[in-house]
Write a protein that holds these residues in place. Structure first.
Motif, PDB file in Angstrom:
ATOM      1  N   ILE A 466     -12.615  -7.456  58.453  1.00 10.99           N
ATOM      2  CA  ILE A 466     -11.271  -6.847  58.649  1.00 10.99           C
ATOM      3  C   ILE A 466     -11.093  -7.267  57.191  1.00 10.99           C
ATOM      4  CG2 ILE A 466     -12.159  -9.654  59.914  1.00 10.99           C
ATOM      5  CD1 ILE A 466      -8.917  -7.763  60.786  1.00 10.99           C
ATOM      6  N   GLU A 467     -11.653  -8.088  56.376  1.00  9.96           N
ATOM      7  CA  GLU A 467     -11.521  -8.423  55.426  1.00  9.96           C
ATOM      8  C   GLU A 467     -11.545  -7.499  54.387  1.00  9.96           C
ATOM      9  OE1 GLU A 467      -9.810 -11.282  54.306  1.00  9.96           O
ATOM     10  OE2 GLU A 467     -10.598 -11.947  55.733  1.00  9.96           O
ATOM     11  N   ASP A 468     -11.943  -6.403  54.331  1.00  6.33           N
ATOM     12  CA  ASP A 468     -12.352  -5.368  53.693  1.00  6.33           C
ATOM     13  C   ASP A 468     -11.237  -4.191  54.504  1.00  6.33           C
ATOM     14  OD1 ASP A 468     -14.434  -6.382  51.893  1.00  6.33           O
ATOM     15  OD2 ASP A 468     -15.981  -5.184  53.264  1.00  6.33           O
ATOM     16  N   ALA A 469     -10.924  -4.272  55.563  1.00 10.77           N
ATOM     17  CA  ALA A 469      -9.834  -3.743  55.755  1.00 10.77           C
ATOM     18  C   ALA A 469      -8.736  -3.658  55.294  1.00 10.77           C
ATOM     19  CB  ALA A 469      -9.735  -3.573  57.258  1.00 10.77           C
ATOM     20  N   LYS A 470      -8.462  -5.557  55.349  1.00 12.68           N
ATOM     21  CA  LYS A 470      -6.960  -6.130  54.951  1.00 12.68           C
ATOM     22  C   LYS A 470      -6.673  -5.221  53.103  1.00 12.68           C
ATOM     23  CE  LYS A 470      -6.231  -9.644  58.362  1.00 12.68           C
ATOM     24  NZ  LYS A 470      -6.211 -10.960  57.644  1.00 12.68           N
ATOM     25  N   THR A 471      -8.248  -5.591  52.766  1.00 12.83           N
ATOM     26  CA  THR A 471      -7.498  -5.372  51.172  1.00 12.83           C
ATOM     27  C   THR A 471      -7.273  -3.700  50.706  1.00 12.83           C
ATOM     28  OG1 THR A 471      -9.838  -7.119  50.491  1.00 12.83           O
ATOM     29  CG2 THR A 471      -9.505  -5.609  48.614  1.00 12.83           C
ATOM     30  N   PHE A 472      -8.187  -3.186  51.587  1.00 12.47           N
ATOM     31  CA  PHE A 472      -7.975  -1.421  51.151  1.00 12.47           C
ATOM     32  C   PHE A 472      -6.674  -1.359  52.154  1.00 12.47           C
ATOM     33  CE2 PHE A 472      -7.686   2.931  52.902  1.00 12.47           C
ATOM     34  CZ  PHE A 472      -8.961   3.531  51.728  1.00 12.47           C
ATOM     35  N   ALA A 473      -5.828  -1.489  52.852  1.00 12.40           N
ATOM     36  CA  ALA A 473      -5.055  -1.545  53.457  1.00 12.40           C
ATOM     37  C   ALA A 473      -4.011  -1.989  52.325  1.00 12.40           C
ATOM     38  CB  ALA A 473      -4.993  -2.161  54.882  1.00 12.40           C
ATOM     39  N   ASP A 474      -4.368  -3.160  51.807  1.00  6.48           N
ATOM     40  CA  ASP A 474      -2.993  -3.638  50.651  1.00  6.48           C
ATOM     41  C   ASP A 474      -3.079  -2.286  49.410  1.00  6.48           C
ATOM     42  OD1 ASP A 474      -2.126  -5.068  53.043  1.00  6.48           O
ATOM     43  OD2 ASP A 474      -3.182  -7.240  51.666  1.00  6.48           O
ATOM     44  N   ARG A 475      -4.437  -2.315  49.023  1.00  2.00           N
ATOM     45  CA  ARG A 475      -4.368  -1.369  48.284  1.00  2.00           C
ATOM     46  C   ARG A 475      -3.607   0.231  47.697  1.00  2.00           C
ATOM     47  NH1 ARG A 475     -10.086  -0.848  44.636  1.00  2.00           N
ATOM     48  NH2 ARG A 475      -9.193   0.708  43.167  1.00  2.00           N
ATOM     49  N   ILE A 476      -4.551   0.534  48.946  1.00  3.15           N
ATOM     50  CA  ILE A 476      -3.933   1.929  49.250  1.00  3.15           C
ATOM     51  C   ILE A 476      -2.104   2.370  49.511  1.00  3.15           C
ATOM     52  CG2 ILE A 476      -3.921   2.077  51.773  1.00  3.15           C
ATOM     53  CD1 ILE A 476      -5.727   3.921  48.755  1.00  3.15           C
ATOM     54  N   ARG A 477      -1.702   0.679  49.961  1.00  2.02           N
ATOM     55  CA  ARG A 477      -0.557   1.231  50.527  1.00  2.02           C
ATOM     56  C   ARG A 477       0.634   0.529  49.388  1.00  2.02           C
ATOM     57  NH1 ARG A 477       1.365  -1.851  54.001  1.00  2.02           N
ATOM     58  NH2 ARG A 477       2.830   0.093  55.515  1.00  2.02           N
ATOM     59  N   VAL A 478       0.039   0.098  48.198  1.00  4.47           N
ATOM     60  CA  VAL A 478       0.371  -0.459  47.671  1.00  4.47           C
ATOM     61  C   VAL A 478       1.066   0.852  46.638  1.00  4.47           C
ATOM     62  CG1 VAL A 478       0.453  -1.396  44.478  1.00  4.47           C
ATOM     63  CG2 VAL A 478       0.287  -2.651  46.906  1.00  4.47           C
ATOM     64  N   ARG A 479      -0.063   2.387  46.863  1.00  2.00           N
ATOM     65  CA  ARG A 479       0.371   3.308  45.917  1.00  2.00           C
ATOM     66  C   ARG A 479       1.313   4.177  47.219  1.00  2.00           C
ATOM     67  NH1 ARG A 479      -1.416   0.511  42.129  1.00  2.00           N
ATOM     68  NH2 ARG A 479      -3.061   1.355  41.070  1.00  2.00           N
ATOM     69  N   GLY A 480       2.111   4.124  48.085  1.00  2.00           N
ATOM     70  CA  GLY A 480       2.871   4.679  48.924  1.00  2.00           C
ATOM     71  C   GLY A 480       2.056   5.317  49.987  1.00  2.00           C
ATOM     72  N   CYS A 481       0.299   5.264  49.558  1.00  2.00           N
ATOM     73  CA  CYS A 481       0.128   6.270  51.332  1.00  2.00           C
ATOM     74  C   CYS A 481       0.584   5.563  52.577  1.00  2.00           C
ATOM     75  CB  CYS A 481      -1.168   6.027  51.075  1.00  2.00           C
ATOM     76  SG  CYS A 481      -2.554   7.377  49.077  1.00  2.00           S
ATOM     77  N   ARG A 482      -0.167   5.946  53.741  1.00  2.00           N
ATOM     78  CA  ARG A 482       0.187   5.252  54.779  1.00  2.00           C
ATOM     79  C   ARG A 482      -0.744   5.202  55.783  1.00  2.00           C
ATOM     80  NH1 ARG A 482       4.822   9.337  57.207  1.00  2.00           N
ATOM     81  NH2 ARG A 482       3.605  10.594  56.422  1.00  2.00           N
ATOM     82  N   LEU A 483      -0.857   4.584  56.509  1.00  2.00           N
ATOM     83  CA  LEU A 483      -2.749   4.260  57.764  1.00  2.00           C
ATOM     84  C   LEU A 483      -2.225   4.284  58.900  1.00  2.00           C
ATOM     85  CD1 LEU A 483      -2.635   1.712  54.565  1.00  2.00           C
ATOM     86  CD2 LEU A 483      -4.919   2.309  55.428  1.00  2.00           C
ATOM     87  N   ALA A 484      -3.576   4.518  59.487  1.00  2.00           N
ATOM     88  CA  ALA A 484      -3.036   4.605  60.906  1.00  2.00           C
ATOM     89  C   ALA A 484      -4.361   4.067  60.875  1.00  2.00           C
ATOM     90  CB  ALA A 484      -3.648   5.771  61.973  1.00  2.00           C
TER      91      ALA A 484
END
Length: 581
Positions: A466-484
């Motif tokens: 869960i913590e890794d998922a949050k960190t990754f999601a925040d980092r990659i969405r800042v770059r403009g990518c989307r997540l599912a």
């Protein structure tokens, strides 16, 4: 508070080591009075110590630190209160001070308190000299640092130990294996590694609950701890996996230890109330044979899988080049995956995702396959992704798929086509910062629109990390990518996890979709997911859509996208994409 046997003039420092700077109108008596007052009332411990190590004077703060009275301290010596392990190093530093090589020094050491225990203190030590430069006595400022030392010790313990069982963790075990490999290279001794995996441990958690599972793991750890030799290193290296390093053990000795481990665990039973589940273990053995240290660990892991494939509750030893007839072993699968990565024998398929409002295919999910020699069809992910994840090959596969997605988006962009691609990532990849860095660099180099990339994380992977998922999601969405969030609804606590993870799409698990037309309960679940997703500003994608009736029903439920055999099967990349460039 002058030191006996010295006049006032003699006790003025001559080299600036310790000096009291006073206004010219102050007399020497005033200086002495003020110094004595500051010494006595200082919040930190203060002590004057003779060159011979006798306590000359101490303040109340110093007495509180050690619990000794002033008269008790004056009847003993510095060396008598110093921890034996600190005496030699302390003497060396003190000689440097006397010789003038250092004007002062700071040191951490242990003093024995009134209860006989040792207290960690931080010292700042200065030397007072007379006008002729001769050493008079030492001034020490003393602070109790026991709490800091205890916290540091606790942190150091947690870095190297498993929190649940108290055994060493994977990190420390790997370090020990590396050290043992170095020792063997020097001395030519024999050693072995065991990897111990509990058979069907998931049944304990599913049937008795995680608390009973944790209690059982602790009992297994205790049983293994009792039967290990003094020289053996025992660790918990995974959820239900343990490992042992056996120094000075040949093949026969290692096999004997492994057999005793199997018998020891077979005597353990997971219990909750009147429910009891017996447990067994599969053990893999690998001998140090000159291979890199971490390769030996991998060999033991492969041997453990051989034991499981042979029926569980048994021992298997890694023997290079030997595979059981008629069956592909784990080691063969690992070698196959490695060679496929090295030789670029992975291939991409794609599956369309239908926009239920426009009835147009607007996005595609990329699916990886693996080509093998002599086979007309490539291997499906279910045949190799588990092994790839187990042996840390999955990050390379995920990076390869992501790089191909970026290339395709850039290629189609140059042709004037906006291509949106979904890329699956494993739990290990989202926990590896180098994967996110690789994706960021690939997008920057290709100058693609990051919004064309949608990274899919399974719900179970996100919950486990869960913590890794949050960190990754925040980092990659800042770059403009989307997540599912893929397979949504397959785990417990789905909705509570959803609110804490910044995803753009929720992919509804196929278990709720393929029977939707005939199941009012599934429809209620789907409508609930859609309602919450919409309220949070997220889109929904239904997986495993089997027919047009289900498509229309999904549209009425408010689902945004559909994916499955009815929309389009997974096909080789160039056959499935809208145009060939």
């Amino acid at each position: 508070m002058l030191v006996p046997g010295r006049s006032e003039e003699e006790q003025v420092p001559g080299d600036g080591t310790v000096a009291l700077v006073a206004p010219p109108e102050w007399s020497l008596g005033e200086v002495r009075s003020r110094f004595e007052s500051a010494f006595r009332s200082a919040a930190i411990g203060m002590a004057l110590v003779s060159i011979e190590g006798e306590w000359l004077e101490v303040n109340e703060a110093f007495c509180r630190i050690l619990g000794h009275r002033r008269d008790e301290l004056k009847n003993t010596t510095l060396q008598a209160l110093t921890h034996p392990e600190d005496v030699e190093s302390d003497e060396g530093t003190f000689l440097d001070l006397l010789s003038g090589r250092v004007p002062s020094y700071q040191v951490e050491k242990r003093y024995r308190d009134a209860a006989g225990d040792y207290v960690w203190v931080g010292l700042t030590v200065s030397l007072v000299r007379d006008l002729g430069g001769e050493p008079l006595y030492v001034l020490s400022q003393v602070q109790d640092i026991s709490d800091r030392k205890e916290k540091a010790s606790r942190l150091e313990y947690l870095i190297d130990h498993d929190f649940l069982t108290g055994l060493f963790n994977r990190r420390h075990f790997q370090q020990e294996v590396v050290r043992e490999a170095d020792r063997m290279a020097r001395e030519g001794a024999k050693s072995a590694v065991l990897v111990i995996d509990l058979d069907n441990f998931k049944r304990v958690n599913d049937t008795l609950g995680h608390r009973a599972g944790d209690d059982f793991l602790k009992s297994v750890a205790g049983a293994l701890r009792q039967r290990r030799r003094d020289t053996d290193i025992l660790a918990r290296v995974g959820g239900d996996e343990f490992a042992m390093l056996l120094p000075h053990a040949d093949a026969d000795q290692a096999h004997g230890v492994a057999e005793s481990v199997v018998k020891t665990i077979a005597r353990q039973v997971a219990v909750l109330g009147e429910q009891a589940i017996p447990m067994t273990a599969s053990v893999g053995i690998a001998l140090f044979d000159g291979s890199p240290a971490l390769a030996v660990l991998e060999f033991a892991d492969l041997a453990m899988y051989e034991a499981k494939e042979a029926g569980r509750n048994r021992v298997a030893m890694y023997r290079p080049g030997i595979t059981r007839p008629g069956k592909v072993s784990r080691r063969t699968e690992v070698e196959l995956i490695r060679s496929a990565i090295a030789e670029d024998r992975m291939v991409l398929y794609c599956q369309p995702i239908l926009d239920l409002k426009t009835r147009q295919v607007s996005q595609y999910e990329l699916l990886v396959r693996l080509r093998t020699e002599g086979e007309s069809e490539p291997l499906l992910p279910s045949s190799f992704l588990y092994v790839a994840e187990r042996f840390n090959l999955i990050q390379a596969i995920d990076c390869w798929v992501a790089s191909k997605a970026v290339e395709l988006i850039a290629e189609y962009g140059r042709a004037g086509v906006r291509l949106v691609l979904h890329v699956n990532l494993s739990g290990k990849s989202i926990g590896d910062p180098s994967v996110a860095a690789f994706i960021e660099q690939a997008m920057a180099d290709a100058h693609v629109d990051p919004a064309c990339l949608v990274f899919e994380l399974t719900e179970t992977a996100a919950i486990t990390n869960i913590e890794d998922a949050k960190t990754f999601a925040d980092r990659i969405r800042v770059r403009g990518c989307r997540l599912a969030l893929d397979d949504f609804g397959s785990g417990f606590g789905s909705f509570s996890y959803l609110k804490g993870l910044p995803f753009d799409y929720v992919k509804i698990d196929g278990d709720f979709i393929h029977g939707l037309a005939g199941s009012p309960m599934d429809r209620l679940v789907v409508e609930a997911i859609v309602g919450i997703a919409r309220g949070m500003g997220k889109k929904t994608i239904a997986e495993f859509v089997p027919n047009e009736d289900t498509c229309r029903l999904l549209e009425r439920c408010g689902v945004d996208y559909a994916q499955g055999h009815h929309v389009g099967r997974a096909t080789p990349l160039r056959e499935g994409l809208p145009l060939s460039t």
